[in-house]
Design a protein around this motif. Structure first.
Motif, short mmCIF file in Angstrom:
data_model
loop_
_atom_site.label_atom_id
_atom_site.label_comp_id
_atom_site.label_asym_id
_atom_site.label_seq_id
_atom_site.Cartn_x
_atom_site.Cartn_y
_atom_site.Cartn_z
N SER A 24 10.33 11.63 -3.96
CA SER A 24 11.49 12.20 -3.64
C SER A 24 11.05 12.47 -1.44
CB SER A 24 11.20 13.39 -3.55
OG SER A 24 11.68 14.87 -2.33
N ALA A 25 9.92 12.27 -1.24
CA ALA A 25 9.51 11.94 0.01
C ALA A 25 10.02 10.08 0.56
CB ALA A 25 8.13 11.80 0.77
N CYS A 26 9.51 9.31 -0.38
CA CYS A 26 10.47 7.93 -0.60
C CYS A 26 10.90 7.84 -0.25
CB CYS A 26 9.19 6.90 -1.32
SG CYS A 26 7.70 6.94 -1.57
N ASN A 27 12.26 7.76 -0.95
CA ASN A 27 13.64 8.18 -0.85
C ASN A 27 14.60 8.80 0.72
OD1 ASN A 27 14.34 5.87 -3.15
ND2 ASN A 27 13.12 7.56 -4.16
N GLU A 28 13.78 9.80 0.62
CA GLU A 28 14.05 10.35 1.79
C GLU A 28 13.95 9.43 2.73
OE1 GLU A 28 13.17 14.67 4.56
OE2 GLU A 28 12.31 13.99 2.75
N ALA A 29 12.86 8.92 3.10
CA ALA A 29 12.17 8.78 4.34
C ALA A 29 12.99 6.73 4.49
CB ALA A 29 10.99 7.81 4.11
N GLU A 50 9.02 -2.06 13.74
CA GLU A 50 9.22 -1.74 15.01
C GLU A 50 9.87 -0.29 15.30
OE1 GLU A 50 10.51 -5.30 17.42
OE2 GLU A 50 8.80 -6.16 16.64
N HIS A 51 11.16 -0.43 14.82
CA HIS A 51 11.95 0.99 15.05
C HIS A 51 11.26 2.49 14.24
CE1 HIS A 51 14.46 -1.23 17.58
NE2 HIS A 51 14.45 -2.30 16.97
N THR A 52 10.98 1.94 12.34
CA THR A 52 10.84 3.13 12.00
C THR A 52 9.07 3.22 11.33
OG1 THR A 52 10.58 1.54 10.13
CG2 THR A 52 12.82 2.20 11.15
N TYR A 53 8.28 2.29 11.15
CA TYR A 53 7.08 2.16 10.68
C TYR A 53 5.99 3.42 10.84
CZ TYR A 53 2.06 0.68 9.56
OH TYR A 53 0.29 0.92 8.45
N GLY A 54 6.05 3.81 12.45
CA GLY A 54 4.79 4.85 13.24
C GLY A 54 5.73 6.33 12.61
N ALA A 58 4.11 9.63 9.75
CA ALA A 58 4.01 10.96 10.96
C ALA A 58 4.92 11.36 10.62
CB ALA A 58 4.24 10.34 12.12
N ARG A 59 6.26 11.21 9.80
CA ARG A 59 7.31 12.67 9.60
C ARG A 59 6.38 13.00 8.02
NH1 ARG A 59 13.51 12.43 10.48
NH2 ARG A 59 13.05 11.25 12.21
N TRP A 60 6.99 12.02 7.06
CA TRP A 60 6.70 11.89 5.76
C TRP A 60 5.24 11.46 5.19
CZ3 TRP A 60 11.13 9.21 8.15
CH2 TRP A 60 12.32 10.27 8.03
N GLY A 61 3.76 11.86 6.14
CA GLY A 61 2.77 11.22 5.37
C GLY A 61 2.81 10.34 4.94
N LEU A 62 3.14 9.49 4.11
CA LEU A 62 3.17 7.83 3.75
C LEU A 62 2.06 7.18 4.08
CD1 LEU A 62 6.93 6.71 2.88
CD2 LEU A 62 5.50 9.39 1.43
N ALA A 67 4.74 2.81 3.27
CA ALA A 67 5.44 3.20 4.14
C ALA A 67 6.21 1.66 4.29
CB ALA A 67 5.22 3.12 5.96
N GLN A 68 5.10 0.98 4.59
CA GLN A 68 6.21 -1.04 4.56
C GLN A 68 6.44 -1.56 3.20
OE1 GLN A 68 2.94 -4.33 4.79
NE2 GLN A 68 2.28 -3.06 6.33
N HIS A 69 6.47 -0.86 2.57
CA HIS A 69 7.66 -0.93 0.94
C HIS A 69 8.83 -0.21 0.81
CE1 HIS A 69 5.19 -3.73 -1.62
NE2 HIS A 69 3.88 -2.71 -1.92
#
Length: 416
Positions: A24-29, A50-54, A58-62, A67-69
């Protein structure tokens, strides 16, 4: 060659809750990343990172790998969408279907598949256990079940990413295996022609008919049942629809696997290649009455062709794709072409020489004859030469084009 092995996970309730929260967290992200990619017009992996990684971390705790995947999964989805739009699979530019796909961000299902690499997932094949990363931390000793053949393949050939997904309340891992292809047979003495159809799923030039009447009856029954349940529209009817939604597809897939396995085994045993019709675009070329449309749309010829192709490649059996034009109207004995030759769905009677045969067997013999001629032209002095390398590398077959058709032999592994 790349093959996918599906194994079923058997998590405890606590483990299942953690896995569900992770998906759920991964697909929401991924949905948020998709919105950013659409808004900024960024589709490349490193630029989008560059626009999304951080923000993802921070928001979803991945974790870093997760996060890269997520970012890579989003980029791959947009690349697939672009390819479908370019190929015209979603209608012409400006059409309603085209605009619906192109004018809004892609959306991922809450339980959509999530890729895992070896840093996030480790296998203990002998013990039938995996250790997997989740948003609740690393979970160890998650049991899985698989057949002995699948376990052997996982132990010897597993390489690369695996996908975690949940389907109908069950958990699965789709593991990528790099299986070496057999030495290709570059000098087949003949070809096994295979005619694909709806009434008869596959008919070989040896005269073997694999009928599809039972499968077609099942499909008709399932369609009628779905119509009744949809009209009823009660909670119990919806539950029954949900329970049965993949049943027909699973049955058709199982039948196609069995047919493909039998065809490839027969060709390998006799030292022959396999000849199929190139049916690309047949749904667009054929116009049907309304009662026939559902039957034609559910015809899984492409799936069967893919199964035959990959099993043949694994066994080293060469494949040839021929032009399907007039194979059902041409006499396999004298070559006379006439629409009247096709007396009925089942029977062929030549108006010139009087030759009578089963219509699908006659068609498969024409396919075999065209494959012989195509292979002779393409391999007069040597094996057919491969075209310039396409995207996908060794996973694609080598092919040549001749006389409006194409001929393929299995791709060799690097260094072979």
């Amino acid at each position: 060659m790349k093959l996918t092995v599906q194994v079923r996970l058997l998590p405890t309730p606590v483990q299942a809750a953690a896995l569900e929260a992770t998906l759920s967290a991964c697909n929401e992200a991924a949905n948020w990343v998709s919105g950013v990619a659409f808004e900024k017009g960024v589709r490349r992996n490193f630029e989008l990172r560059e626009h999304t990684y951080g923000e993802i971390k921070a928001r979803w705790g991945l974790g870093a790998q997760a996060a890269q995947h997520v970012i890579k999964k989003t980029c791959d989805a947009y690349a697939t969408l672009k390819a479908n739009l370019t190929a015209g699979n979603l209608g012409k530019p400006g059409s309603r279907r085209y605009r619906k796909a192109a004018e809004k961000p892609l959306v991922f299902r809450p339980q959509g598949a999530q890729p895992y690499d070896d840093r996030m997932l480790s296998w203990q094949t002998a013990a039938r256990r995996v250790s997997i990363w989740t948003v609740a931390g690393r979970i160890k000793d998650v049991a899985f079940t698989a057949s002995p053949e699948q376990l052997a393949m996982l132990g010897m050939y597993r390489k690369g990413e695996s996908d975690l997904l949940m389907r109908d309340g069950m958990w699965f891992l789709l593991a990528t295996c790099d299986v070496p292809a057999a030495e290709p047979n570059t000098d087949p003495h003949d070809f096994l022609g295979v005619d694909l159809g709806i009434v008869n799923i596959a008919t070989t030039s040896d005269g073997e008919i694999m009928a599809g009447r039972e499968l077609n009856r099942i499909r008709t029954r399932e369609r009628k049942l779905r119509t009744k349940l949809q009209k009823k529209n009660t909670p119990s009817a919806k539950r029954r629809l949900k329970k049965r939604r993949y049943k027909e597809a699973r049955r058709a897939k199982d039948i196609n696997h069995k047919i493909a396995k039998h065809v490839v085994a027969e060709a390998e045993r006799t030292g022959r290649g396999i000849a199929l019709e190139d049916l690309t675009g047949i749904r667009e070329r054929v116009r049907l009455r309304k009662p026939q449309r559902a039957t034609h749309s559910s015809w899984s010829f492409a799936q069967l062709g893919q199964f035959i192709a990959y099993k043949a490649r694994r066994a080293g059996v060469p494949m040839v794709y021929v032009d399907p034009a007039y194979t059902s109207r041409t006499c396999a004995e004298c070559g006379h072409i006439d629409r009247a030759n096709r007396v009925s769905q089942a029977w062929f009677a030549c108006r010139s020489c009087g030759f009578v045969d089963h219509a699908d067997r006659n068609g498969s013999r024409n396919i075999r004859a065209r494959a012989r001629e195509l292979w002779r032209r393409g391999a007069e002095s040597a094996a057919p030469a491969p075209p310039p390398r396409q995207r996908g590398g060794a996973g694609r077959e080598r092919s040549i084009a001749a006389s409006g058709a194409r001929c393929a032999i299995p791709a060799l592994a690097p260094g072979s």
